[in-house]
Structure formats: structure tokens, C-alpha cells
Design a protein around this motif. Structure first.
Motif, PDB file in Angstrom:
ATOM      1  N   VAL A  44       0.855  -1.179   0.000  1.00  0.00           N
ATOM      2  CA  VAL A  44       0.000   0.000   0.000  1.00  0.00           C
ATOM      3  C   VAL A  44       0.894   1.233   0.000  1.00  0.00           C
ATOM      4  O   VAL A  44       1.656   1.455   0.944  1.00  0.00           O
ATOM      5  CB  VAL A  44      -0.941   0.017   1.232  1.00  0.00           C
ATOM      6  CG1 VAL A  44      -1.851   1.227   1.191  1.00  0.00           C
ATOM      7  CG2 VAL A  44      -1.744  -1.275   1.314  1.00  0.00           C
ATOM      8  N   PHE A  45       0.808   2.025  -1.066  1.00  0.00           N
ATOM      9  CA  PHE A  45       1.549   3.286  -1.106  1.00  0.00           C
ATOM     10  C   PHE A  45       0.863   4.254  -0.158  1.00  0.00           C
ATOM     11  O   PHE A  45      -0.371   4.288  -0.084  1.00  0.00           O
ATOM     12  CB  PHE A  45       1.586   3.831  -2.530  1.00  0.00           C
ATOM     13  CG  PHE A  45       2.439   2.996  -3.437  1.00  0.00           C
ATOM     14  CD1 PHE A  45       3.787   3.269  -3.578  1.00  0.00           C
ATOM     15  CD2 PHE A  45       1.908   1.916  -4.119  1.00  0.00           C
ATOM     16  CE1 PHE A  45       4.595   2.481  -4.382  1.00  0.00           C
ATOM     17  CE2 PHE A  45       2.700   1.122  -4.928  1.00  0.00           C
ATOM     18  CZ  PHE A  45       4.051   1.416  -5.056  1.00  0.00           C
ATOM     19  N   VAL A  46       1.631   5.027   0.590  1.00  0.00           N
ATOM     20  CA  VAL A  46       1.043   5.890   1.614  1.00  0.00           C
ATOM     21  C   VAL A  46       1.604   7.304   1.557  1.00  0.00           C
ATOM     22  O   VAL A  46       2.695   7.546   1.050  1.00  0.00           O
ATOM     23  CB  VAL A  46       1.270   5.320   3.040  1.00  0.00           C
ATOM     24  CG1 VAL A  46       0.523   4.022   3.237  1.00  0.00           C
ATOM     25  CG2 VAL A  46       2.733   5.157   3.346  1.00  0.00           C
ATOM     26  N   GLU A  47       0.814   8.205   2.106  1.00  0.00           N
ATOM     27  CA  GLU A  47       1.230   9.587   2.336  1.00  0.00           C
ATOM     28  C   GLU A  47       0.840   9.918   3.774  1.00  0.00           C
ATOM     29  O   GLU A  47      -0.312   9.744   4.161  1.00  0.00           O
ATOM     30  CB  GLU A  47       0.529  10.540   1.363  1.00  0.00           C
ATOM     31  CG  GLU A  47       0.913  11.981   1.518  1.00  0.00           C
ATOM     32  CD  GLU A  47       2.369  12.277   1.139  1.00  0.00           C
ATOM     33  OE1 GLU A  47       2.861  13.320   1.588  1.00  0.00           O
ATOM     34  OE2 GLU A  47       3.004  11.486   0.417  1.00  0.00           O
ATOM     35  N   GLN A  48       1.803  10.368   4.551  1.00  0.00           N
ATOM     36  CA  GLN A  48       1.541  10.753   5.937  1.00  0.00           C
ATOM     37  C   GLN A  48       1.278  12.252   5.964  1.00  0.00           C
ATOM     38  O   GLN A  48       2.057  13.038   5.430  1.00  0.00           O
ATOM     39  CB  GLN A  48       2.722  10.419   6.836  1.00  0.00           C
ATOM     40  CG  GLN A  48       2.479  10.785   8.283  1.00  0.00           C
ATOM     41  CD  GLN A  48       3.662  10.462   9.173  1.00  0.00           C
ATOM     42  OE1 GLN A  48       4.796  10.417   8.721  1.00  0.00           O
ATOM     43  NE2 GLN A  48       3.388  10.248  10.436  1.00  0.00           N
ATOM     44  N   ILE A  49       0.175  12.635   6.599  1.00  0.00           N
ATOM     45  CA  ILE A  49      -0.156  14.045   6.746  1.00  0.00           C
ATOM     46  C   ILE A  49      -0.254  14.346   8.231  1.00  0.00           C
ATOM     47  O   ILE A  49      -0.991  13.685   8.964  1.00  0.00           O
ATOM     48  CB  ILE A  49      -1.454  14.403   6.004  1.00  0.00           C
ATOM     49  CG1 ILE A  49      -1.234  14.125   4.514  1.00  0.00           C
ATOM     50  CG2 ILE A  49      -1.864  15.831   6.297  1.00  0.00           C
ATOM     51  CD1 ILE A  49      -2.236  14.648   3.579  1.00  0.00           C
ATOM     52  N   VAL A  50       0.513  15.337   8.655  1.00  0.00           N
ATOM     53  CA  VAL A  50       0.563  15.729  10.064  1.00  0.00           C
ATOM     54  C   VAL A  50      -0.068  17.114  10.202  1.00  0.00           C
ATOM     55  O   VAL A  50       0.331  18.057   9.528  1.00  0.00           O
ATOM     56  CB  VAL A  50       2.021  15.749  10.577  1.00  0.00           C
ATOM     57  CG1 VAL A  50       2.073  16.189  12.025  1.00  0.00           C
ATOM     58  CG2 VAL A  50       2.674  14.387  10.391  1.00  0.00           C
ATOM     59  N   ARG A  51      -1.060  17.203  11.053  1.00  0.00           N
ATOM     60  CA  ARG A  51      -1.727  18.474  11.364  1.00  0.00           C
ATOM     61  C   ARG A  51      -1.487  18.757  12.840  1.00  0.00           C
ATOM     62  O   ARG A  51      -0.948  17.931  13.567  1.00  0.00           O
ATOM     63  CB  ARG A  51      -3.230  18.370  11.100  1.00  0.00           C
ATOM     64  CG  ARG A  51      -3.575  17.878   9.719  1.00  0.00           C
ATOM     65  CD  ARG A  51      -3.884  18.985   8.800  1.00  0.00           C
ATOM     66  NE  ARG A  51      -4.346  18.414   7.529  1.00  0.00           N
ATOM     67  CZ  ARG A  51      -4.299  19.060   6.408  1.00  0.00           C
ATOM     68  NH1 ARG A  51      -3.834  20.276   6.374  1.00  0.00           N
ATOM     69  NH2 ARG A  51      -4.718  18.504   5.305  1.00  0.00           N
ATOM     70  N   ASP A  52      -1.925  19.912  13.295  1.00  0.00           N
ATOM     71  CA  ASP A  52      -1.734  20.284  14.698  1.00  0.00           C
ATOM     72  C   ASP A  52      -2.267  19.231  15.656  1.00  0.00           C
ATOM     73  O   ASP A  52      -1.651  18.937  16.669  1.00  0.00           O
ATOM     74  CB  ASP A  52      -2.417  21.624  15.009  1.00  0.00           C
ATOM     75  CG  ASP A  52      -1.689  22.793  14.375  1.00  0.00           C
ATOM     76  OD1 ASP A  52      -0.494  22.659  14.060  1.00  0.00           O
ATOM     77  OD2 ASP A  52      -2.328  23.849  14.202  1.00  0.00           O
ATOM     78  N   ASN A  53      -3.426  18.656  15.339  1.00  0.00           N
ATOM     79  CA  ASN A  53      -4.064  17.740  16.286  1.00  0.00           C
ATOM     80  C   ASN A  53      -4.258  16.317  15.754  1.00  0.00           C
ATOM     81  O   ASN A  53      -4.998  15.543  16.347  1.00  0.00           O
ATOM     82  CB  ASN A  53      -5.419  18.314  16.713  1.00  0.00           C
ATOM     83  CG  ASN A  53      -6.341  18.538  15.540  1.00  0.00           C
ATOM     84  OD1 ASN A  53      -5.924  18.469  14.395  1.00  0.00           O
ATOM     85  ND2 ASN A  53      -7.595  18.811  15.822  1.00  0.00           N
ATOM     86  N   GLU A  54      -3.611  15.984  14.642  1.00  0.00           N
ATOM     87  CA  GLU A  54      -3.757  14.614  14.134  1.00  0.00           C
ATOM     88  C   GLU A  54      -2.611  14.241  13.204  1.00  0.00           C
ATOM     89  O   GLU A  54      -1.984  15.091  12.583  1.00  0.00           O
ATOM     90  CB  GLU A  54      -5.103  14.441  13.420  1.00  0.00           C
ATOM     91  CG  GLU A  54      -5.073  14.641  11.942  1.00  0.00           C
ATOM     92  CD  GLU A  54      -6.425  14.453  11.279  1.00  0.00           C
ATOM     93  OE1 GLU A  54      -6.657  13.362  10.719  1.00  0.00           O
ATOM     94  OE2 GLU A  54      -7.216  15.390  11.301  1.00  0.00           O
ATOM     95  N   GLN A  55      -2.360  12.949  13.143  1.00  0.00           N
ATOM     96  CA  GLN A  55      -1.432  12.363  12.177  1.00  0.00           C
ATOM     97  C   GLN A  55      -2.199  11.267  11.460  1.00  0.00           C
ATOM     98  O   GLN A  55      -2.789  10.405  12.109  1.00  0.00           O
ATOM     99  CB  GLN A  55      -0.226  11.753  12.881  1.00  0.00           C
ATOM    100  CG  GLN A  55       0.676  12.739  13.537  1.00  0.00           C
ATOM    101  CD  GLN A  55       1.913  12.052  14.093  1.00  0.00           C
ATOM    102  OE1 GLN A  55       2.490  11.193  13.443  1.00  0.00           O
ATOM    103  NE2 GLN A  55       2.297  12.420  15.295  1.00  0.00           N
ATOM    104  N   SER A  56      -2.207  11.310  10.145  1.00  0.00           N
ATOM    105  CA  SER A  56      -2.977  10.331   9.378  1.00  0.00           C
ATOM    106  C   SER A  56      -2.146   9.757   8.254  1.00  0.00           C
ATOM    107  O   SER A  56      -1.298  10.432   7.678  1.00  0.00           O
ATOM    108  CB  SER A  56      -4.226  10.995   8.780  1.00  0.00           C
ATOM    109  OG  SER A  56      -5.066  11.488   9.787  1.00  0.00           O
ATOM    110  N   LEU A  57      -2.436   8.494   7.955  1.00  0.00           N
ATOM    111  CA  LEU A  57      -1.857   7.842   6.789  1.00  0.00           C
ATOM    112  C   LEU A  57      -2.960   7.672   5.750  1.00  0.00           C
ATOM    113  O   LEU A  57      -4.043   7.166   6.066  1.00  0.00           O
ATOM    114  CB  LEU A  57      -1.287   6.461   7.146  1.00  0.00           C
ATOM    115  CG  LEU A  57       0.018   6.418   7.904  1.00  0.00           C
ATOM    116  CD1 LEU A  57       0.366   4.985   8.272  1.00  0.00           C
ATOM    117  CD2 LEU A  57       1.147   7.029   7.075  1.00  0.00           C
TER     118      LEU A  57
END
Length: 111
Positions: A44-57
Motif C-alpha cells: 500500500v503506497f502511503v502519504e503521511q499528513i501531520v496536522r496540529d491535532n492529528e497524524q494520518s496515513l
């Protein structure tokens, strides 16, 4: 940070999948989780996105789908969840054509 996860799909939900990589379960939000099979190996190719209150794949079936996602989120007003909703449609070639030709009518049909 991550390019892909290579492991077994251990859970499928309408909004995400869980990929077990050496005993660690990664929750990965995907456009169409039913492209994967539970208890089967997958890359599974992924992109990690980090925001002030969350981290998501965010996960993608192939590298081309990931590239489209990255282009979509570079557009003002389109966030990761909206980009996944757009990718959930099966007509990726139509989407690419609409973007290249500024086809606003095609693009505004998405929420």
C-alpha cells in the motif's frame, strides 16, 4: 516519510484498512478499501499528513493514484478527505483529462 507499507491486510472498514507490518497495525485511510482482500498480503503506497491535532496515513493502490492525490491536495480548498472522495470514482483518466483541460463542470460534480 513513508513511501509504502508491505504487509497483510487484517481489517477492512468502509473508510480505512489496517495493514499489519511485522506486528504493528497501521490504520490507513483509503478511497476504496474493497480493492484489498482481508488476510492477504498487499503493498500500500502511503502519504503521511501531520496536522496540529492529528497524524494520518492515506493509502493508495498504486503510485499513480498517489500522484493524483498529491496533485489534488495541492489545490486550494481540497483537503485529504476530499481528495480521497474524488479518487473513489473509478474514472481516473477522466479526472486527469478534466484537470488538464480545465473542465470545471466535471470537477464540480464532486462534493
Amino acid at each position: 516519510m513513508f513511501e509504502y507499507l508491505n504487509g497483510n491486510i487484517t481489517y477492512i472498514d468502509p473508510g480505512y484498512i489496517v495493514v499489519d507490518v511485522n506486528g504493528v497495525g497501521y490504520k490507513v485511510q483509503v478511497a476504496n478499501p474493497y480493492r484489498y482482500e482481508e488476510n492477504q498480503p498487499a503493498k500500500v503506497f502511503v502519504e503521511q499528513i501531520v496536522r496540529d491535532n492529528e497524524q494520518s496515513l492515506y493509502g493508495f493502490y498504486d503510485l499513480n493514484e498517489k500522484k493524483i492525490f498529491l496533485n489534488l491536495i495541492s489545490v486550494s480548498g481540497i483537503g485529504p478527505k476530499s481528495a480521497l472522495a474524488i479518487l473513489a470514482g473509478q474514472d481516473h483518466s477522466g479526472l486527469i483529462h478534466a484537470i488538464e483541460n480545465n473542465d470545471v463542470k466535471f470537477l464540480t460534480k464532486f462534493p
